[in-house]
Enzyme design. Structure first.
Site, PDB file in Angstrom:
ATOM      1  N   TYR A  96      -0.540   0.050  10.362  1.00 50.50           N
ATOM      2  CA  TYR A  96      -0.812  -0.418   9.004  1.00 50.50           C
ATOM      3  C   TYR A  96       0.321  -0.025   8.048  1.00 50.50           C
ATOM      4  CZ  TYR A  96      -3.177  -0.913   4.481  1.00 50.50           C
ATOM      5  OH  TYR A  96      -3.499  -1.251   3.185  1.00 50.50           O
ATOM      6  N   SER A 128       0.835  -1.200   0.000  1.00 48.55           N
ATOM      7  CA  SER A 128       0.000   0.000   0.000  1.00 48.55           C
ATOM      8  C   SER A 128       0.868   1.247   0.000  1.00 48.55           C
ATOM      9  CB  SER A 128      -0.895   0.017   1.247  1.00 48.55           C
ATOM     10  OG  SER A 128      -1.536   1.265   1.413  1.00 48.55           O
ATOM     11  N   LYS A 153       2.975  -2.493   5.960  1.00 47.66           N
ATOM     12  CA  LYS A 153       3.101  -2.472   4.506  1.00 47.66           C
ATOM     13  C   LYS A 153       4.512  -2.079   4.073  1.00 47.66           C
ATOM     14  CE  LYS A 153      -0.981  -3.862   3.333  1.00 47.66           C
ATOM     15  NZ  LYS A 153      -1.138  -5.240   2.796  1.00 47.66           N
TER      16      LYS A 153
END
Length: 263
Positions: free
Chosen positions: A173, A150, A177
């Site tokens: 998050y 991402s 990633k």
């Protein structure tokens, strides 16, 4: 369709819905025998989509697919799933590490239990599944691994951090990633002499998938899901001698190839 994946076995994780489903359908349409895995095997009113629905859709379109339920946050489930897939359709030529779980909280209040689960799903599970894939890929001197990453994992510019939303809770998050992208490049470097390509890809803009909807991430200015499916197809069929170690965003990558679908 061109039959680009004829004769190949592809394993796509997190394929009950969203990105994983779209990628599995695209690979199947190109001739791959697709093994799909996720936690949700049969339709459940609590969730949108299931493995059985993805499988039936592929079969109805003339493709080949098998479904194996697994909780990929557990080592024993990953090993059981891999053995089951290999027994049914053979060791995968293509591995797409898409399965994930995401919680959004500011870092100062992020629960350790949820952080560990996210790291397990986003980083440890792809590491483990790729390790399981390597022996057969090395033996064939042919293989493709794709990590779904991402733009949230890109470097944060600052100070000042004016483009970073410090209330959105993307810290863990983005960290996961970023680690996954680095893992892909490390695998690519280590496996370069074995004919195995390892890449990472993420969407340029948010996707209005069931998962994104649950987290309220994709309200406007979203991207067509076909972009990630096309990007995955290219990265999972390209020449491992030249198309490996890439961390790409869909639109930029497809534009580079002259394959960006018309709007």
């Amino acid at each position: 369709m061109t039959g680009t994946c004829d004769g190949k076995v592809a394993l796509v994780t997190g394929a009950s819905r969203g990105l994983g489903k779209a990628i599995a359908e695209r690979l199947a349409a190109e001739g791959a025998v697709v093994a799909i895995t996720a936690r949700t095997l049969d339709p459940d009113p609590k969730y949108v989509g299931s493995l059985s629905e993805t499988r039936e859709g592929i079969l109805a379109a003339g493709g080949k697919a098998v479904a194996v339920q697994a909780d990929l946050s557990k080592t024993e489930d990953r090993e059981r799933m891999w053995a089951n897939v290999t027994e049914q359709v053979g060791a995968p030529d293509i591995l797409v590490n898409n399965a994930a779980v995401t919680f959004l909280r500011p870092l100062d209040v992020f629960p350790e239990k949820r952080a560990r689960l996210m790291i397990e799903m986003h980083v440890v599970a792809p590491l483990h599944l790729t390790q399981l894939a390597i022996p057969a890929m090395r033996g064939r001197r042919r293989g493709w691994v794709l990590m779904l990453t991402s733009v949230a994992g890109e470097r944060i510019e600052g100070p000042p951090f004016s483009t970073f939303d410090d209330s959105a809770g993307f810290g863990v998050y983005g960290t996961c990633k970023a680690a996954l992208s680095r893992l892909a490049q490390s695998f690519a470097a280590e496996l370069y002499g074995d004919g195995v390509a390892v890449n990472a890809a993420g969407t340029t803009k948010p996707l209005a998938t069931p998962g994104a909807g649950t987290l309220d991430l994709a309200k406007e200015d979203t991207e067509d899901i076909s972009y990630i499916a096309e990007t995955a197809l290219v990265l999972c069929t390209g020449d491992p001698a030249v198309l490996t170690g890439r961390v790409v965003e869909t639109q930029q990558f497809l534009r580079e190839l002259g394959r960006l679908p018309s709007s």
